[in-house]
Write a protein that holds these residues in place. Structure first.
Motif, PDB file in Angstrom:
ATOM      1  N   LEU A 245      -3.943  -2.107  -3.577  1.00 30.11           N
ATOM      2  CA  LEU A 245      -3.771  -1.320  -3.182  1.00 30.11           C
ATOM      3  C   LEU A 245      -5.012  -1.183  -2.148  1.00 30.11           C
ATOM      4  CD1 LEU A 245      -1.771   0.612  -1.933  1.00 30.11           C
ATOM      5  CD2 LEU A 245      -2.443   2.248  -3.900  1.00 30.11           C
ATOM      6  N   ALA A 246      -6.445  -1.268  -2.785  1.00 32.51           N
ATOM      7  CA  ALA A 246      -7.390  -1.573  -1.694  1.00 32.51           C
ATOM      8  C   ALA A 246      -7.530  -2.793  -0.654  1.00 32.51           C
ATOM      9  CB  ALA A 246      -8.879  -1.041  -2.305  1.00 32.51           C
ATOM     10  N   GLU A 247      -7.136  -3.325  -1.429  1.00 32.87           N
ATOM     11  CA  GLU A 247      -7.721  -5.177  -0.700  1.00 32.87           C
ATOM     12  C   GLU A 247      -5.963  -5.502   0.216  1.00 32.87           C
ATOM     13  OE1 GLU A 247      -9.620  -7.125  -4.198  1.00 32.87           O
ATOM     14  OE2 GLU A 247      -7.740  -7.887  -4.293  1.00 32.87           O
ATOM     15  N   ALA A 248      -4.803  -5.152  -0.475  1.00 36.77           N
ATOM     16  CA  ALA A 248      -3.722  -4.882   0.835  1.00 36.77           C
ATOM     17  C   ALA A 248      -4.580  -4.617   2.212  1.00 36.77           C
ATOM     18  CB  ALA A 248      -2.582  -4.400  -0.243  1.00 36.77           C
ATOM     19  N   ILE A 249      -4.143  -2.803   1.842  1.00 35.76           N
ATOM     20  CA  ILE A 249      -4.974  -2.116   2.783  1.00 35.76           C
ATOM     21  C   ILE A 249      -5.785  -2.566   3.926  1.00 35.76           C
ATOM     22  CG2 ILE A 249      -6.029   0.415   4.053  1.00 35.76           C
ATOM     23  CD1 ILE A 249      -4.697   1.285   1.071  1.00 35.76           C
ATOM     24  N   LEU A 250      -6.872  -2.962   3.016  1.00 41.55           N
ATOM     25  CA  LEU A 250      -7.692  -4.238   4.111  1.00 41.55           C
ATOM     26  C   LEU A 250      -7.659  -5.549   4.659  1.00 41.55           C
ATOM     27  CD1 LEU A 250     -11.103  -4.294   1.720  1.00 41.55           C
ATOM     28  CD2 LEU A 250     -11.020  -2.653   3.727  1.00 41.55           C
ATOM     29  N   ASP A 251      -6.490  -6.333   3.808  1.00 42.30           N
ATOM     30  CA  ASP A 251      -5.709  -7.721   4.295  1.00 42.30           C
ATOM     31  C   ASP A 251      -5.123  -6.721   5.310  1.00 42.30           C
ATOM     32  OD1 ASP A 251      -7.753  -8.989   2.707  1.00 42.30           O
ATOM     33  OD2 ASP A 251      -5.918  -9.757   1.384  1.00 42.30           O
TER      34      ASP A 251
ATOM     35  N   ILE B 286       2.517  -5.932  -7.324  1.00 39.57           N
ATOM     36  CA  ILE B 286       1.656  -6.517  -6.998  1.00 39.57           C
ATOM     37  C   ILE B 286       1.655  -7.083  -5.397  1.00 39.57           C
ATOM     38  CG2 ILE B 286       2.839  -8.344  -8.303  1.00 39.57           C
ATOM     39  CD1 ILE B 286       0.089  -8.817  -9.441  1.00 39.57           C
ATOM     40  N   THR B 287       3.134  -7.609  -5.481  1.00 37.68           N
ATOM     41  CA  THR B 287       3.943  -8.215  -4.558  1.00 37.68           C
ATOM     42  C   THR B 287       2.305  -7.722  -2.984  1.00 37.68           C
ATOM     43  OG1 THR B 287       6.193  -7.351  -4.275  1.00 37.68           O
ATOM     44  CG2 THR B 287       5.501  -9.202  -5.998  1.00 37.68           C
ATOM     45  N   ASN B 288       2.552  -6.429  -2.875  1.00 33.27           N
ATOM     46  CA  ASN B 288       1.642  -6.108  -1.380  1.00 33.27           C
ATOM     47  C   ASN B 288       0.780  -6.716  -1.540  1.00 33.27           C
ATOM     48  OD1 ASN B 288       2.909  -2.754  -2.780  1.00 33.27           O
ATOM     49  ND2 ASN B 288       4.251  -4.195  -1.391  1.00 33.27           N
ATOM     50  N   ARG B 289       0.051  -6.975  -2.549  1.00 31.35           N
ATOM     51  CA  ARG B 289      -1.225  -7.881  -2.099  1.00 31.35           C
ATOM     52  C   ARG B 289      -1.138  -8.907  -1.618  1.00 31.35           C
ATOM     53  NH1 ARG B 289      -5.024  -9.370  -0.792  1.00 31.35           N
ATOM     54  NH2 ARG B 289      -7.164  -9.995  -1.945  1.00 31.35           N
ATOM     55  N   ALA B 290       0.151  -9.622  -1.222  1.00 35.82           N
ATOM     56  CA  ALA B 290       0.176 -11.252  -1.015  1.00 35.82           C
ATOM     57  C   ALA B 290       0.728 -10.292   0.726  1.00 35.82           C
ATOM     58  CB  ALA B 290       1.342 -12.089  -1.428  1.00 35.82           C
ATOM     59  N   LEU B 291       0.768  -8.850   0.975  1.00 42.77           N
ATOM     60  CA  LEU B 291       1.344  -8.366   1.961  1.00 42.77           C
ATOM     61  C   LEU B 291       2.697  -8.939   2.539  1.00 42.77           C
ATOM     62  CD1 LEU B 291      -1.531  -9.145   5.276  1.00 42.77           C
ATOM     63  CD2 LEU B 291      -1.930  -7.060   3.349  1.00 42.77           C
ATOM     64  N   ALA B 292       3.354  -8.428   1.562  1.00 41.95           N
ATOM     65  CA  ALA B 292       5.143  -8.776   1.266  1.00 41.95           C
ATOM     66  C   ALA B 292       4.871  -7.782   0.332  1.00 41.95           C
ATOM     67  CB  ALA B 292       4.643 -10.247   0.867  1.00 41.95           C
ATOM     68  N   GLY B 293       6.527  -7.083  -0.278  1.00 45.44           N
ATOM     69  CA  GLY B 293       7.258  -6.925  -0.913  1.00 45.44           C
ATOM     70  C   GLY B 293       8.015  -5.242  -0.516  1.00 45.44           C
ATOM     71  N   VAL B 294       8.136  -4.908  -1.767  1.00 38.92           N
ATOM     72  CA  VAL B 294       8.937  -3.736  -1.050  1.00 38.92           C
ATOM     73  C   VAL B 294       7.511  -2.476  -1.318  1.00 38.92           C
ATOM     74  CG1 VAL B 294      10.084  -1.827  -1.745  1.00 38.92           C
ATOM     75  CG2 VAL B 294      10.946  -3.794  -0.658  1.00 38.92           C
ATOM     76  N   ILE B 295       7.615  -1.537  -1.011  1.00 38.57           N
ATOM     77  CA  ILE B 295       6.366   0.439  -1.631  1.00 38.57           C
ATOM     78  C   ILE B 295       7.949   1.498  -1.719  1.00 38.57           C
ATOM     79  CG2 ILE B 295       5.483   0.721   0.295  1.00 38.57           C
ATOM     80  CD1 ILE B 295       3.005   0.895  -1.528  1.00 38.57           C
TER      81      ILE B 295
END
Length: 273
Positions: free
Chosen positions: A15-21, A119-128
């Motif tokens: 979550l932290a890395e996705a927010i940053l990226d 985990i797909t959010n890490r690639a700035l993709a997928g659903v939350i």
């Protein structure tokens, strides 16, 4: 907006890395902590502007939106700890599926949201997956939708489909990774293809499949129809899947729901009625 993350284990870090990226907020607006502080410091090593605090209380006090990313049975203790610093204008976001927004609202008086990431959010993709508390302020609904849109496809769901939606969105990558590894192992066992080559081919196939769906060139049904030429080799493979898969996926959802019910019973003992 200041974002706090309490718990930087697997999902907290993602979550932290996705927010940053996704550039949802500046690094200096991200405040994090973890019971084992070194895990939080590992994230700070990515960007020195990230703020690391020694306690959950310090994070909650300085944040507007407070993400609780700890194990389900630890959430209640965290809520108790940070309760004195949760002013009505803040928002608490739990990423734990067995804990409902109703239960959160019985403990805290600010806005609450359940947000189940993938985990797909890490690639700035997928659903939350989002479920808003009944008392959640409209400003927070908008702000969080805007925040999550920077690294995912936010989708609001009702409480009654939480488990199955989580199975698809959050557990799905693990399920399909397992199936792909079995697919690769069978190819290596039955033919002369090197495992490294099979892994490369399967990985690129999945990436291409994702792109076809993302760009809406095909749906899942039309994609199968395009590849599966009548009387062809793909059709023979589909016949095997139809004959041998049986009710494996029905059993999968039955198993996850049984475990979910067990988790609910344990969690319900912690929260006021």
């Amino acid at each position: 907006m200041k974002i706090g993350i309490i718990g930087t284990g697997n999902m907290g870090r993602i979550l932290a890395e996705a927010i940053l990226d996704g550039k949802a907020v500046s690094p200096s607006s991200l405040i994090i902590t973890n019971r084992t502080l070194s895990k939080a410091l590992e994230i700070k090593a990515i960007n020195e502007e990230i703020i690391v605090k020694k306690s959950a209380v310090e994070v909650a006090k300085q944040s507007d939106a407070v993400f609780i990313c700890v194990k389900p049975h630890d959430v209640y203790k965290v809520l108790e700890d940070i309760l004195p610093v949760l002013s009505p204008d803040k928002c608490v976001i739990s990423i734990t599926s067995p804990i409902s927004t109703e239960q959160l609202e019985r403990v805290v008086s600010c806005s609450v949201v359940r947000a189940i990431p993938s985990i797909t959010n890490r690639a700035l993709a997928g659903v939350i997956l989002l479920t808003f508390g009944k008392k959640c302020e409209e400003k927070w609904k908008k702000q969080l939708f805007d925040l999550f849109t920077t690294f995912s496809e936010p989708m609001e769901i009702e409480n009654n489909i939480t488990r199955v939606a989580s199975d698809i969105v959050s557990c799905g990558p693990a399920f399909f990774s397992y199936l792909t590894r079995r697919f690769i192992s069978a190819a290596v066992k039955e033919t002369e293809i090197p495992e490294e080559t099979a892994v490369k081919l399967a990985s690129e196939m999945l990436i291409g499949l994702g792109e076809l769906l993302r760009k809406r060139h095909y749906s899942l049904q039309t994609l199968q129809e395009k590849v599966c030429v009548k009387g062809g080799i793909t059709g023979e493979g589909i016949k095997v899947l139809e004959n041998e898969l049986g009710e494996v996926f029905e059993h999968l959802f039955q198993a996850t729901h049984v475990k979910f019910e067990e988790d609910l019973k344990k969690i319900n003992r912690q929260y006021p009625k």
